[in-house]
Write an enzyme that holds these catalytic residues in place. Sequence first.
Site, PDB file in Angstrom:
ATOM      1  N   LYS A 189       0.853  -1.189   0.000  1.00 29.35           N
ATOM      2  CA  LYS A 189       0.000   0.000   0.000  1.00 29.35           C
ATOM      3  C   LYS A 189       0.894   1.246   0.000  1.00 29.35           C
ATOM      4  O   LYS A 189       1.543   1.556   0.995  1.00 29.35           O
ATOM      5  CB  LYS A 189      -0.917   0.052   1.228  1.00 29.35           C
ATOM      6  CG  LYS A 189      -2.031   1.082   1.006  1.00 29.35           C
ATOM      7  CD  LYS A 189      -2.672   1.571   2.274  1.00 29.35           C
ATOM      8  CE  LYS A 189      -1.946   2.707   2.930  1.00 29.35           C
ATOM      9  NZ  LYS A 189      -1.831   3.948   2.134  1.00 29.35           N
ATOM     10  N   GLU A 265      10.560   1.572  10.080  1.00 26.57           N
ATOM     11  CA  GLU A 265      11.488   2.684   9.850  1.00 26.57           C
ATOM     12  C   GLU A 265      10.674   3.954  10.060  1.00 26.57           C
ATOM     13  O   GLU A 265       9.793   4.280   9.264  1.00 26.57           O
ATOM     14  CB  GLU A 265      12.077   2.598   8.447  1.00 26.57           C
ATOM     15  CG  GLU A 265      12.940   1.361   8.273  1.00 26.57           C
ATOM     16  CD  GLU A 265      13.644   1.247   6.930  1.00 26.57           C
ATOM     17  OE1 GLU A 265      13.220   1.914   5.972  1.00 26.57           O
ATOM     18  OE2 GLU A 265      14.616   0.494   6.841  1.00 26.57           O
ATOM     19  N   CYS A 299      13.654  11.359   5.906  1.00 29.62           N
ATOM     20  CA  CYS A 299      13.677  11.015   7.330  1.00 29.62           C
ATOM     21  C   CYS A 299      15.051  11.263   7.940  1.00 29.62           C
ATOM     22  O   CYS A 299      15.176  11.427   9.142  1.00 29.62           O
ATOM     23  CB  CYS A 299      13.291   9.564   7.511  1.00 29.62           C
ATOM     24  SG  CYS A 299      14.395   8.454   6.620  1.00 29.62           S
ATOM     25  N   GLU A 400       9.676  16.350  15.340  1.00 33.35           N
ATOM     26  CA  GLU A 400       9.999  16.248  13.907  1.00 33.35           C
ATOM     27  C   GLU A 400       9.074  17.183  13.125  1.00 33.35           C
ATOM     28  O   GLU A 400       7.856  17.142  13.275  1.00 33.35           O
ATOM     29  CB  GLU A 400       9.784  14.808  13.422  1.00 33.35           C
ATOM     30  CG  GLU A 400      10.157  14.641  11.957  1.00 33.35           C
ATOM     31  CD  GLU A 400       9.842  13.252  11.395  1.00 33.35           C
ATOM     32  OE1 GLU A 400       8.712  12.769  11.568  1.00 33.35           O
ATOM     33  OE2 GLU A 400      10.734  12.664  10.767  1.00 33.35           O
TER      34      GLU A 400
HETATM   35  P1  NAD Z   1       2.545   8.319   7.664  1.00 32.65           P
HETATM   36  O1  NAD Z   1       2.910   7.533   8.852  1.00 32.65           O
HETATM   37  O2  NAD Z   1       1.498   9.352   7.794  1.00 32.65           O
HETATM   38  O3  NAD Z   1       2.037   7.355   6.486  1.00 32.65           O
HETATM   39  C1  NAD Z   1       2.838   6.311   6.006  1.00 32.65           C
HETATM   40  C2  NAD Z   1       1.946   5.231   5.419  1.00 32.65           C
HETATM   41  O4  NAD Z   1       1.189   4.636   6.462  1.00 32.65           O
HETATM   42  C3  NAD Z   1       0.940   5.730   4.385  1.00 32.65           C
HETATM   43  O5  NAD Z   1       0.856   4.777   3.353  1.00 32.65           O
HETATM   44  C4  NAD Z   1      -0.356   5.799   5.191  1.00 32.65           C
HETATM   45  O6  NAD Z   1      -1.505   5.670   4.407  1.00 32.65           O
HETATM   46  C5  NAD Z   1      -0.187   4.598   6.104  1.00 32.65           C
HETATM   47  N1  NAD Z   1      -0.951   4.653   7.346  1.00 32.65           N
HETATM   48  C6  NAD Z   1      -1.279   5.740   8.082  1.00 32.65           C
HETATM   49  N2  NAD Z   1      -1.971   5.357   9.178  1.00 32.65           N
HETATM   50  C7  NAD Z   1      -2.087   4.009   9.128  1.00 32.65           C
HETATM   51  C8  NAD Z   1      -2.691   3.036   9.970  1.00 32.65           C
HETATM   52  N3  NAD Z   1      -3.318   3.372  11.093  1.00 32.65           N
HETATM   53  N4  NAD Z   1      -2.618   1.740   9.609  1.00 32.65           N
HETATM   54  C9  NAD Z   1      -1.961   1.381   8.477  1.00 32.65           C
HETATM   55  N5  NAD Z   1      -1.380   2.251   7.629  1.00 32.65           N
HETATM   56  C10 NAD Z   1      -1.425   3.555   7.958  1.00 32.65           C
HETATM   57  O7  NAD Z   1       3.899   8.918   7.116  1.00 32.65           O
HETATM   58  P2  NAD Z   1       4.094   9.946   5.931  1.00 32.65           P
HETATM   59  O8  NAD Z   1       3.527  11.253   6.371  1.00 32.65           O
HETATM   60  O9  NAD Z   1       3.633   9.309   4.670  1.00 32.65           O
HETATM   61  O10 NAD Z   1       5.705  10.038   5.851  1.00 32.65           O
HETATM   62  C11 NAD Z   1       6.478  10.931   6.598  1.00 32.65           C
HETATM   63  C12 NAD Z   1       7.000  10.259   7.853  1.00 32.65           C
HETATM   64  O11 NAD Z   1       7.703   9.086   7.504  1.00 32.65           O
HETATM   65  C13 NAD Z   1       7.981  11.102   8.626  1.00 32.65           C
HETATM   66  O12 NAD Z   1       7.746  10.952   9.986  1.00 32.65           O
HETATM   67  C14 NAD Z   1       9.335  10.487   8.266  1.00 32.65           C
HETATM   68  O13 NAD Z   1      10.359  10.699   9.194  1.00 32.65           O
HETATM   69  C15 NAD Z   1       8.961   9.058   8.163  1.00 32.65           C
HETATM   70  N6  NAD Z   1       9.931   8.330   7.338  1.00 32.65           N
HETATM   71  C16 NAD Z   1      10.826   7.497   7.933  1.00 32.65           C
HETATM   72  C17 NAD Z   1      11.787   6.829   7.176  1.00 32.65           C
HETATM   73  C18 NAD Z   1      12.815   5.912   7.782  1.00 32.65           C
HETATM   74  O14 NAD Z   1      13.499   5.207   7.028  1.00 32.65           O
HETATM   75  N7  NAD Z   1      12.990   5.871   9.084  1.00 32.65           N
HETATM   76  C19 NAD Z   1      11.796   7.015   5.798  1.00 32.65           C
HETATM   77  C20 NAD Z   1      10.867   7.871   5.232  1.00 32.65           C
HETATM   78  C21 NAD Z   1       9.924   8.524   6.006  1.00 32.65           C
HETATM   79  O1  6OD Z   2      18.260   4.675   1.528  1.00 31.65           O
HETATM   80  C1  6OD Z   2      17.450   3.911   2.068  1.00 31.65           C
HETATM   81  O2  6OD Z   2      17.517   2.673   1.932  1.00 31.65           O
HETATM   82  C2  6OD Z   2      16.360   4.453   2.882  1.00 31.65           C
HETATM   83  N1  6OD Z   2      15.578   3.551   3.498  1.00 31.65           N
HETATM   84  C3  6OD Z   2      16.212   5.790   2.978  1.00 31.65           C
HETATM   85  C4  6OD Z   2      15.210   6.413   3.745  1.00 31.65           C
HETATM   86  C5  6OD Z   2      15.026   7.731   3.649  1.00 31.65           C
HETATM   87  C6  6OD Z   2      14.014   8.401   4.387  1.00 31.65           C
HETATM   88  O3  6OD Z   2      13.334   9.308   3.992  1.00 31.65           O
END
Ligand code: NAD
Ligand code: 6OD
Length: 496
Positions: A189, A265, A299, A400
């Site tokens: 998804k 993540e 992130c 964040e």
């Molecule tokens: P989000 O958590 O709002 O959504 C991520 C996904 O989860 C989407 O597909 C959303 O539809 C789904 N989702 C939301 N609520 C859900 C639930 N209750 N059950 C199942 N699925 C659900 O995140 P975002 O706003 O799309 O992305 C930004 C965030 O992601 C930031 O906090 C960023 O730091 C984090 N992020 C982390 C990493 C990492 O590698 N650690 C990488 C990229 C982004």
């Molecule tokens: O480089 C990657 O494999 C990875 N997971 C990056 C994540 C970036 C976050 O926004």
Amino acid sequence: MRPPTAADPYPFAGTQLPCLIGGEFIRTASSFPNVSPVDGEQLCTVSEADAALVDRAVQAARAALRGPWGRTTLQERCALLRKVAERIEQRFSEFVRAEIADTGKTLKEACTLDIPRGAANFRAYADLALARASECFEMGTPDGRGALNYAVHKPVGVVAVIAPWNLPFLLLTWKVAPALVCGNTVVAKPSEETPATAALLAQVMQEAGVPPGVFNLVHGFGPASAGEALVSHADVNAIAFTGESATGSAIMRSAADSVKALSFELGGKNAALVFADADLEAALAGTLRSVFSNCGQVCLCSERVYIERPVFERFVTELAARARALKIGGPFESPDIGPLISRAHREKVLSYYRLARSEGGELLCGGGVPSFGDARDRGAFIEPTLVRGLAEDARCVKEEIFGPVCHVAPFDSEEQAVQLANDTRYGLAAAVWTQNLSRGHRVARAMQTGICWVNDWFLRDLRTAFGGVKLSGIGREGGAHSLGFFSETQNICVKL
Ligand code: NAD
Ligand code: 6OD
């Protein structure tokens, strides 16, 4: 690989994106709009999967495990992954076009990072899986004949892959590729904000000959929509999720009843530490990148930059000058920085700009919204912003923000730098800038993060561990770590 031009059409213009279930593209009665963050125009509509359709996807994935896919050899799966990578490259221009339209990110970022990394993820996990060894232990037994223990790796089963919007294709394929190479089937998804490259991937899976039901795609939102239905489904064996920490908590609750394996993540509030002995030009260029790449929506981005006092004023003045000079614009305008993902997200980031002022911070640049006098004023553009003077317990320093903004503050000793960097509930990444590599190692080792760069940022070797500590995640992905998560390891003990 030809980059698209502004004249190339959005691949799904005027259509409703379907889900892919058991090899069949399905358009649902209920749909939602996919809107451009560049000018607010509707790009297409997207089918929204309800709980019943998600159930069909999970059942299709389970059935595929019992079919020919369940009998494929590792070599056959690796060959399929390589075909998927080739097809992505053949359709490179469409993938880039789709990604920049959904996210507004710069053409350069999509051409050099997002789409090539999507293809690379498939190749890397094919290579890694072929090179994977199994452990083997010989043991003594009282009768002197001994026994041999060895491990075999089996699929976990049906895996749910849930991805965010910031690096949509990179992060989806980062999990889909290892899940498939280990023999699992997938229900993916993508974020509701960025469905298009996932939809192209569904086509590519079919073109490459991935059997029906092995890769399924459902679109929709999180709570009370496709996301929640998927993570709470009793027949899903494992969840690989990237997104916000709060969403991670919600998913954990949904997954608890059926005790699923989780790889998370999550968010970050990453620090960069610039020591006075750093190559300041490299540190400036690197910090500009680590704060503002993808409009601050990575992130790993640095939202807290600590600079050793003797070079603090010089560094901050120059960083602010470079931030002010960043060209803001749409993907095809050769910008340095595109829009945020949506107007709603811009409202959140702007609320932090206001909060920074009310918490006593001084904005060194930015703080508002640019004005173009054209359609881009209906987009989600925002100014890159630098803040100084906040207390360490200010919300802007603790929470964040996920936008093109950081707080800059001085430090006076290595111990203080380490203490400041670690004073957070997050623990994803850090960057340390120093020419003293002993100190670089020592400080990196002291960071309570899953990843730390010394004299660089976001330099990736896909064999390495990737993930966070504290609120930033559970487990590690990358290399053997992903293969471990997406496999059940069975020990076989043979009495000789
Ligand atoms: P989000 O958590 O709002 O959504 C991520 C996904 O989860 C989407 O597909 C959303 O539809 C789904 N989702 C939301 N609520 C859900 C639930 N209750 N059950 C199942 N699925 C659900 O995140 P975002 O706003 O799309 O992305 C930004 C965030 O992601 C930031 O906090 C960023 O730091 C984090 N992020 C982390 C990493 C990492 O590698 N650690 C990488 C990229 C982004
Ligand atoms: O480089 C990657 O494999 C990875 N997971 C990056 C994540 C970036 C976050 O926004």
